[in-house]
Scaffold this active site. Structure first.
Site, PDB file in Angstrom:
ATOM      1  N   GLN A 130       0.834  -1.197   0.000  1.00  7.92           N
ATOM      2  CA  GLN A 130       0.000   0.000   0.000  1.00  7.92           C
ATOM      3  C   GLN A 130       0.869   1.247   0.000  1.00  7.92           C
ATOM      4  OE1 GLN A 130      -3.291  -0.718   2.490  1.00  7.92           O
ATOM      5  NE2 GLN A 130      -4.146   1.328   2.318  1.00  7.92           N
ATOM      6  N   SER A 152       4.042  -6.433   2.730  1.00  8.51           N
ATOM      7  CA  SER A 152       2.723  -6.400   3.380  1.00  8.51           C
ATOM      8  C   SER A 152       1.682  -7.047   2.472  1.00  8.51           C
ATOM      9  CB  SER A 152       2.357  -4.971   3.777  1.00  8.51           C
ATOM     10  OG  SER A 152       1.204  -4.941   4.594  1.00  8.51           O
ATOM     11  N   LEU A 153       0.693  -6.285   1.963  1.00  4.73           N
ATOM     12  CA  LEU A 153      -0.315  -6.895   1.079  1.00  4.73           C
ATOM     13  C   LEU A 153       0.339  -7.523  -0.146  1.00  4.73           C
ATOM     14  CD1 LEU A 153      -1.448  -5.550  -1.861  1.00  4.73           C
ATOM     15  CD2 LEU A 153      -1.669  -3.593  -0.352  1.00  4.73           C
ATOM     16  N   ARG A 202      -9.248  -8.452   4.341  1.00  4.61           N
ATOM     17  CA  ARG A 202      -8.120  -7.928   5.124  1.00  4.61           C
ATOM     18  C   ARG A 202      -8.223  -6.421   5.290  1.00  4.61           C
ATOM     19  NH1 ARG A 202      -2.668  -6.212   3.891  1.00  4.61           N
ATOM     20  NH2 ARG A 202      -1.085  -7.067   5.302  1.00  4.61           N
ATOM     21  N   HIS A 209       0.099  -3.308  11.214  1.00  3.71           N
ATOM     22  CA  HIS A 209       1.247  -4.085  11.695  1.00  3.71           C
ATOM     23  C   HIS A 209       1.608  -3.754  13.140  1.00  3.71           C
ATOM     24  CE1 HIS A 209       1.762  -5.801   7.748  1.00  3.71           C
ATOM     25  NE2 HIS A 209       1.740  -4.594   7.220  1.00  3.71           N
ATOM     26  N   GLN A 259       1.483 -11.786  10.079  1.00  5.78           N
ATOM     27  CA  GLN A 259       1.870 -10.550   9.393  1.00  5.78           C
ATOM     28  C   GLN A 259       0.953  -9.379   9.727  1.00  5.78           C
ATOM     29  OE1 GLN A 259       0.459  -9.169   5.784  1.00  5.78           O
ATOM     30  NE2 GLN A 259       2.281  -9.769   4.641  1.00  5.78           N
TER      31      GLN A 259
END
Length: 316
Positions: free
Chosen positions: A10, A94-95, A119, A207, A256
């Protein structure tokens, strides 16, 4: 002379991303349609036409970035490229780890889109608006940033959360947690000598331990999809280890949500394990810039346009 593919997270989104790929490659266009069908809405129109503020919403940006990355993969494959034959490892920020896993066949594109929508919504819902925050800390040692986070968490009181969320490399760390604690930690980091401590315009404290409700949602969501061993090993954000074990990978994806994105260590791991070139697959060039600051011996290239697809096919 190994190659690894990396997939952006992102912040790399931009209105119009992937349109060039969709126009040039029917296979890429089909990915966007597949994502639209999976979500039951015209996400492609939002990706290509905006508005930017709607595309930037977490629940939209996450599947949108995955769609662009997978469109690039399908465009490469349409030119005869084989991920299994040409790439030693994949990883995503991340994503982007979901994009990497979809590219490697761990889950279908449709399931990846649905998982990322879940998510995004779960991460947004985990903390009431205005109660969480994130900040980028530039030019301060990790130990000093962690000490500032610990001090700020105590100073903010009531068991406040404040932790390092992203270790992006190049002297850039991102902290996340309760708003008051993050603001205090940013101030402490400045006092400790950070070059910059910048509060980020984000919608939730990603996170961090505050995302525990979202982690629980993702555990259930991942249990409900078909998972297959990826055709190339995927290096996890939280373990910085390669794996092809479906259950282990799913477990790391749950971790994660609340765990640190260890991107500096990921790039260092690539360098220590024979990777000489990193390709950033999808929108933007953020990961390429980070990689150059972490290890200048690793070459970088981006694959987010039709011209870049042709260049990558020629090089690979």
């Amino acid at each position: 002379m190994a190659v690894a593919f990396t997939f952006p997270g992102q912040g790399s989104q931009a209105v119009g991303m992937g349109k060039d790929l969709a126009d040039a490659f029917p296979e890429a266009r089909r990915i966007f349609q597949e994502v639209d069908d999976a979500l039951g809405e015209n996400l492609s129109k939002l990706i290509w036409e905006g508005p930017e503020e709607t595309l930037t919403l977490t629940a939209n940006a996450q599947p949108a970035l995955m769609a662009v990355s997978l469109a690039a993969i399908r465009a490469l494959e349409s030119r005869g490229f084989s991920l299994k034959d040409k790439v030693a490892y994949v990883a995503g920020h991340s994503l982007g780890e979901y994009s990497a896993l979809a590219a490697a066949g761990f889950v279908s594109v449709a399931d990846a889109a649905r998982l990322l929508r879940i998510r995004g919504n779960a991460m947004q819902a985990a903390v009431p608006a205005g109660e969480g925050a994130m900040a980028a800390i530039i030019g301060l040692e990790q130990a000093d940033v962690e000490a500032a986070c610990a001090e700020a968490a105590l100073g903010a009181g009531k068991g406040a959360v404040c932790q390092v969320a992203n270790d992006n490399g190049g002297g850039q760390l991102v902290i996340s947690g309760a708003k008051a604690a993050v603001e205090l930690a940013a101030k402490l980091c400045t006092e400790k000598g950070a070059k910059r401590a910048l509060m980020l315009q984000v919608s939730a404290p990603f996170h961090s331990a505050l995302m525990t409700p979202a982690a629980n949602v993702m555990r259930e969501a991942l249990a409900g999809v078909t998972k297959t061993a990826p055709i190339v090993p995927v290096v996890s954000n939280v373990s910085v280890q390669p794996s092809t074990d479906p259950d282990g990978i799913a477990g790391r994806l749950v971790e994660q949500v609340t765990g640190r994105v260890r991107w500096r260590e990921t790039v260092e791991w690539f360098g220590a394990n024979g990777v000489t070139t990193l390709y950033e697959i999808g929108a933007g060039k953020v990961l390429s810039g980070l990689a150059r600051r972490i290890n200048r011996d690793i070459a970088t290239a981006s694959v987010g346009s039709a011209a870049e697809v042709e260049a990558a096919v020629a090089a690979l």
